[in-house]
Design an enzyme around this catalytic site. Structure first.
Site, PDB file in Angstrom:
ATOM      1  CE  LYS A   1      -4.529   0.761   0.344  1.00 19.70           C
ATOM      2  NZ  LYS A   1      -5.866  -0.091  -0.096  1.00 19.70           N
TER       3      LYS A   1
HETATM    4  P1  NAD Z   1     -13.789   7.484  -1.896  1.00 17.78           P
HETATM    5  O1  NAD Z   1     -12.669   8.513  -1.664  1.00 17.78           O
HETATM    6  O2  NAD Z   1     -13.967   7.086  -3.556  1.00 17.78           O
HETATM    7  O3  NAD Z   1     -14.876   7.357  -1.167  1.00 17.78           O
HETATM    8  C1  NAD Z   1     -15.057   7.580   0.150  1.00 17.78           C
HETATM    9  C2  NAD Z   1     -16.367   8.014   0.664  1.00 17.78           C
HETATM   10  O4  NAD Z   1     -16.390   7.925   1.872  1.00 17.78           O
HETATM   11  C3  NAD Z   1     -16.597   9.332  -0.095  1.00 17.78           C
HETATM   12  O5  NAD Z   1     -18.184   9.658  -0.256  1.00 17.78           O
HETATM   13  C4  NAD Z   1     -16.460  10.324   1.345  1.00 17.78           C
HETATM   14  O6  NAD Z   1     -17.200  11.327   1.427  1.00 17.78           O
HETATM   15  C5  NAD Z   1     -16.855   9.431   2.333  1.00 17.78           C
HETATM   16  N1  NAD Z   1     -16.435   9.577   3.744  1.00 17.78           N
HETATM   17  C6  NAD Z   1     -15.169   9.916   4.110  1.00 17.78           C
HETATM   18  N2  NAD Z   1     -14.821  10.124   5.433  1.00 17.78           N
HETATM   19  C7  NAD Z   1     -16.531   9.671   5.978  1.00 17.78           C
HETATM   20  C8  NAD Z   1     -16.686  10.026   7.148  1.00 17.78           C
HETATM   21  N3  NAD Z   1     -16.292  10.315   8.222  1.00 17.78           N
HETATM   22  N4  NAD Z   1     -18.013   9.699   7.269  1.00 17.78           N
HETATM   23  C9  NAD Z   1     -18.855   9.052   6.346  1.00 17.78           C
HETATM   24  N5  NAD Z   1     -18.427   9.262   5.093  1.00 17.78           N
HETATM   25  C10 NAD Z   1     -17.269   9.485   4.780  1.00 17.78           C
HETATM   26  O7  NAD Z   1     -13.018   5.903  -1.370  1.00 17.78           O
HETATM   27  P2  NAD Z   1     -13.335   4.653  -2.063  1.00 17.78           P
HETATM   28  O8  NAD Z   1     -12.318   4.159  -3.107  1.00 17.78           O
HETATM   29  O9  NAD Z   1     -14.831   4.360  -2.189  1.00 17.78           O
HETATM   30  O10 NAD Z   1     -12.749   3.788  -0.726  1.00 17.78           O
HETATM   31  C11 NAD Z   1     -13.596   3.470   0.456  1.00 17.78           C
HETATM   32  C12 NAD Z   1     -12.987   2.480   1.283  1.00 17.78           C
HETATM   33  O11 NAD Z   1     -12.971   1.423   0.770  1.00 17.78           O
HETATM   34  C13 NAD Z   1     -11.565   2.853   1.708  1.00 17.78           C
HETATM   35  O12 NAD Z   1     -11.536   2.091   3.120  1.00 17.78           O
HETATM   36  C14 NAD Z   1     -10.721   2.048   0.783  1.00 17.78           C
HETATM   37  O13 NAD Z   1      -9.513   1.536   1.367  1.00 17.78           O
HETATM   38  C15 NAD Z   1     -11.646   0.901   0.903  1.00 17.78           C
HETATM   39  N6  NAD Z   1     -11.454   0.057  -0.500  1.00 17.78           N
HETATM   40  C16 NAD Z   1     -11.534   0.823  -1.703  1.00 17.78           C
HETATM   41  C17 NAD Z   1     -11.252  -0.061  -2.795  1.00 17.78           C
HETATM   42  C18 NAD Z   1     -11.433   0.638  -4.291  1.00 17.78           C
HETATM   43  O14 NAD Z   1     -11.389  -0.096  -5.144  1.00 17.78           O
HETATM   44  N7  NAD Z   1     -11.564   1.960  -4.570  1.00 17.78           N
HETATM   45  C19 NAD Z   1     -11.113  -1.423  -2.920  1.00 17.78           C
HETATM   46  C20 NAD Z   1     -11.169  -2.035  -1.537  1.00 17.78           C
HETATM   47  C21 NAD Z   1     -11.315  -1.161  -0.433  1.00 17.78           C
END
Ligand code: NAD
Length: 416
Positions: A105
């Site tokens: 990461k």
């Molecule tokens: P992103 O940046 O696209 O979206 C994050 C979302 O969470 C946004 O809508 C943001 O406004 C919201 N958010 C942030 N802080 C918040 C809070 N305190 N309360 C409520 N909402 C909040 O990110 P993403 O890619 O969707 O990733 C989200 C999670 O999923 C992370 O933990 C990431 O590591 C995990 N993840 C992502 C992927 C991927 O393919 N993008 C894959 C596996 C895991």
């Protein structure tokens, strides 16, 4: 109260899984520590001519089962313990879904929303140049995470390729389709969340369309899960982003809300029967399934006591603390763990990398069929251990991964 450290959270669960299967201490020791940690200082010339230096990281937790694999996060809270934990979770995630990758990461401590397009481009290119000795299609393959997207991956691929002197699409996944991205990658994590939720509900004798679903986060994972659940007729009763949330007992109009938040704050969305709620209210709202798709450390011990959902699906990485996990378990709330529930993204990243290495383009249908097959196979292997040992799914998932990691370690031995 001690400060939340996600790597300690990882070690705590690792310790529980290791003692459940009476893991040899040599096996445990090799998996406990990240293989490599790189910290870089990234100087950037800002648009106004001033210079700012940002902190960045790339951590490879394990390359036992294949090249390092894991996203790059741009967020103000990025720090070494978070990156180490995210890298370790990638090792376990790739092992649970049984794809030939280790775990890595990276991240930069920055709020990308405060940078211009050109500042972001310069930051990404300089960061890529500084982690260049660690990455590569056979070494370590970054992907998008919170605060990064296909454009950022395109810049990383271009910078790496220019330095090498030839185009290397397989150095990152999650690129735009036109330069080697895979069809289905953008939706993969959300689709995986839906597949795993459906599988779990089937085991409980329930149908998704009969359940009330609340989703925290409206980004790549939460937004796409919400759209996919809505597209099969599920009732999404609550959704939120960093600015706040919405609740409607009869179900929210997800496509309309997703369009609305593209241009306006969620706090300005007004419809009859729709209530504005806080994130805390969302987490404790009346629902059957709670999908966590924002960040780590959301369900703490204090919140866990108040959770009303019957099942939690971890779309985000590390959203539940160890203390909260125990409380949820005592309340008989099923927690489908992150390393299983959100593995859809890395599965389709693997499909993208395979296509890049072979210069092939698969149809979206082929990608989605592979995703479903791999996710269901992983779910079944975790569920079997859960039932056999009578343990929570998180522990079962760690055991599936640990056993695979130990087989690799024992076959490879220790160099020299
Ligand atoms: P992103 O940046 O696209 O979206 C994050 C979302 O969470 C946004 O809508 C943001 O406004 C919201 N958010 C942030 N802080 C918040 C809070 N305190 N309360 C409520 N909402 C909040 O990110 P993403 O890619 O969707 O990733 C989200 C999670 O999923 C992370 O933990 C990431 O590591 C995990 N993840 C992502 C992927 C991927 O393919 N993008 C894959 C596996 C895991």
């Amino acid at each position: 109260m001690s400060k939340y450290n996600p790597y300690d959270n990882f070690l705590d669960v690792l310790q529980q899984a290791a003692s459940e299967i009476q893991l040899e201490s040599n096996d445990y020791e090799t998996i406990k520590y990240p293989e490599r940690e790189l910290k870089v200082s990234i100087p950037i010339e800002m648009d106004d001519g001033t210079l700012r230096v940002f902190e960045g990281y790339r951590v490879q937790h394990s390359t036992l089962r294949g090249p390092g694999k894991g996203g790059i996060r741009y967020h103000p809270d990025v720090n070494i313990d978070e990156v180490k934990a995210l890298a370790a979770w990638m090792t376990f995630k790739c092992a649970v879904v049984n794809i030939p990758y280790g775990g890595a990461k990276g991240g930069i401590t920055v709020d990308p929303k405060t940078l211009s397009f050109n500042e972001l481009k310069r930051l990404t290119r300089r960061y890529t140049a500084m982690i260049l000795p660690l990455i590569g299609p056979e070494r370590d393959i970054p992907a998008p995470d919170v605060g990064t997207n296909a454009q950022v991956m395109d810049w990383i691929m271009d910078t790496y390729s220019i330095m090498k002197g030839y185009t290397v699409p397989g150095v990152v996944t999650g690129k735009h389709i036109d330069i080697g991205g895979s069809l289905g990658r953008a939706e993969a994590t959300g689709r995986g969340v839906m597949i795993i939720t459906e599988e779990m509900l089937t085991k409980l004798g329930k149908r998704p369309i009969d359940c009330k679903i609340a989703i925290q986060g409206m980004g790549n994972v939460g937004g796409i899960s919400a759209k996919l659940f809505a597209s099969i007729g599920c009732k999404i009763t609550a959704i939120s982003n960093v600015s706040g949330g919405l609740y409607c007992a009869d179900g929210l109009d997800i496509p309309e809300i997703m369009e609305f938040v593209k241009t306006s704050p969620i706090t300005e969305y007004k419809r009859k029967g729709v209530k504005h709620i806080t994130n805390r209210e969302l987490l404790t709202s009346d629902c059957d399934v709670l999908v966590l798709a924002a960040l780590e450390n959301q369900i703490t011990a204090e919140i866990a006591h108040l959770v009303k959902a019957k099942m939690i699906v971890e779309g985000a990485n590390g959203p539940t603390t160890v203390e909260a996990d125990k409380i949820l378990n005592d309340k008989e709330i099923i927690v489908v763990p992150d390393i299983l529930a959100n593995a859809g993204g890395v599965v389709v990243s693997y499909c993208e990398w395979v296509q890049n290495l072979q210069s092939l383009n698969w149809d979206e249908n082929d990608v989605n069929i592979t995703l479903k097959k791999v996710m269901i196979r992983a779910f079944d292997s975790v569920y079997e251990i859960t039932k056999k040992r009578g343990i929570p799914m998180r522990l079962a998932a760690y055991i599936v991964a640990l056993e695979r990691l130990c087989v690799s370690r024992n076959l490879r031995g220790i160099f020299p």
